[in-house]
Design a protein around this motif. Structure first.
Motif, short mmCIF file in Angstrom:
data_model
loop_
_atom_site.label_atom_id
_atom_site.label_comp_id
_atom_site.label_asym_id
_atom_site.label_seq_id
_atom_site.Cartn_x
_atom_site.Cartn_y
_atom_site.Cartn_z
N ASN A 108 0.83 -1.20 0.00
CA ASN A 108 0.00 0.00 0.00
C ASN A 108 0.88 1.26 0.00
OD1 ASN A 108 -1.60 2.27 0.97
ND2 ASN A 108 -3.20 0.78 1.40
N VAL A 109 0.80 2.00 -1.09
CA VAL A 109 1.50 3.28 -1.20
C VAL A 109 0.44 4.35 -1.49
CG1 VAL A 109 3.46 4.47 -2.29
CG2 VAL A 109 3.44 1.99 -2.19
N GLY A 110 -0.72 4.17 -0.86
CA GLY A 110 -1.81 5.10 -1.14
C GLY A 110 -2.53 5.63 0.07
N ALA A 126 0.86 6.68 1.54
CA ALA A 126 1.02 7.65 0.46
C ALA A 126 2.30 8.47 0.56
CB ALA A 126 -0.19 8.59 0.44
N VAL A 127 2.85 8.62 1.76
CA VAL A 127 4.09 9.38 1.89
C VAL A 127 5.20 8.77 1.03
CG1 VAL A 127 4.91 8.10 3.92
CG2 VAL A 127 5.63 10.48 3.57
N LEU A 128 5.10 7.48 0.73
CA LEU A 128 6.12 6.82 -0.08
C LEU A 128 6.07 7.23 -1.55
CD1 LEU A 128 6.05 3.21 1.43
CD2 LEU A 128 7.89 4.89 1.60
N LEU A 155 12.89 4.00 -3.05
CA LEU A 155 12.70 3.14 -1.88
C LEU A 155 11.59 2.13 -2.12
CD1 LEU A 155 13.21 2.29 1.04
CD2 LEU A 155 11.71 4.17 1.78
N VAL A 156 10.50 2.56 -2.75
CA VAL A 156 9.42 1.62 -3.07
C VAL A 156 9.94 0.50 -3.97
CG1 VAL A 156 7.17 1.35 -4.17
CG2 VAL A 156 7.63 3.37 -2.78
#
Length: 314
Positions: A80-82, A95-97, A103-104
């Motif tokens: 989860n990047v949201g 989401a900060v990613l 890094l992701v």
């Protein structure tokens, strides 16, 4: 969907659609590594196909979380990047990613080393003052280079400061056209869309526009009968259970849960919106809301609530 799409919710949703991929609540990698894994990762075999959604930003920790989750047999592992929640940001999850695509990429590369199933990414189109036209293709290119081929894109920015998670789902404007352009720019990737989609007709239109899939969250939760019953028609399948049949199909599961020491409201809280917009829906919600938390509440209460709907319908 933290605290919402637990195992009881997913069993209930699976009765309405055989085809749709179900996602767990987001589970943090540290929780998997250090916590009660059976409680966090356990599920019923009836829930397949099912994806485990992980949150984290430490490649080594995510790799270990995937290794530990592999025996549970999930069909997909999603990073989860949201999510814009404050409690997620404080751990550099979600989401900060979007600000750290390299890094992701390192995270998903590490996850894939231990995953026997596809690793996917759910992201936003950008955060804060980022220009989505620039950052989203860069993000997709870098993460795809690490081996991910499947992205679920929430078609809104996330504002990490100044907006609540609820406001982040409503205030930033939707940009469906940008997501469609990403599919055209990266035709080799599986691009699914999320955000503001509440009906099967909207979903069909997105698929006809060339996108590979549609993720529906809160509408599917609050109005499951309207959104999930009939969803399999998008695959060309015939009708499945209707809403009344879904309730009857849940009763053995409820009985089993109660026999194991569970409480009725742990299941029925997910079922309140099943008859949304139908005659008797208010009575259904009232009976369950008022009675499911009381000691001794069981399937008879569910049957009493169902009578509110069937009598009204008659």
């Amino acid at each position: 969907m933290m605290d919402w799409t637990d195992r009881h919710c997913r069993v209930f949703h699976r009765l309405m659609t055989r085809r749709a991929m179900l996602y767990t609540e987001m589970v943090t990698a540290p929780a998997v590594v250090h916590g009660d894994r059976d409680r966090l990762l356990g599920y019923s075999k009836e829930e397949h196909p099912i994806a485990l959604q992980l949150g984290g930003s430490d490649p080594a920790e995510l790799r270990e979380a995937v290794r530990l989750s592999a025996p549970y047999g999930y069909d997909e592992i999603n990073l989860n990047v949201g999510c814009p929640s404050d409690r997620v940001q404080s751990g550099c999850f979600g989401a900060v990613l979007m600000e750290r695509p390299t890094l992701v990429a390192e995270c998903v590369a590490a996850m894939q080393e231990e995953s026997p199933v596809p690793v996917t990414v759910k992201c936003r189109i950008g955060v804060d003052d980022q220009n989505p036209e620039e950052v989203l293709p860069d993000f997709l290119e870098k993460v795809a280079a690490a081996g991910v081929s499947h992205f679920i894109i929430h078609a809104r920015k996330a504002w990490l400061q100044g907006l609540s998670p609820k406001e982040n789902r409503e205030i930033p404007p939707l940009d469906y056209a940008l997501v469609r352009r990403m599919k055209a720019e990266f035709p080799h990737l599986t691009i699914c869309i999320n955000g503001g989609i509440t009906t099967l007709d909207q979903s069909r239109a997105m698929l006809e526009a060339g996108l590979d899939g549609v993720m529906i969250g809160r509408a599917a939760y609050h109005e499951p009968g309207r959104v999930l019953i009939g969803a399999d028609a998008l695959w060309g399948d015939g009708p499945g259970l209707d809403a009344v049949a879904v309730v009857h199909a849940m009763l053995p599961y409820i009985d089993q849960h109660l026999a194991g020491g569970g409480r009725l409201h742990q299941i029925t809280r997910h079922m309140l919106g099943l008859f949304h917009g139908q005659p008797g829906a208010r009575g259904w919600r009232r009976v369950l809301s008022e009675g499911a938390s009381r000691p001794g509440a069981g399937v008879r209460l569910v049957e009493k609530a169902l009578a509110e709907v069937t009598v009204q319908a008659a």
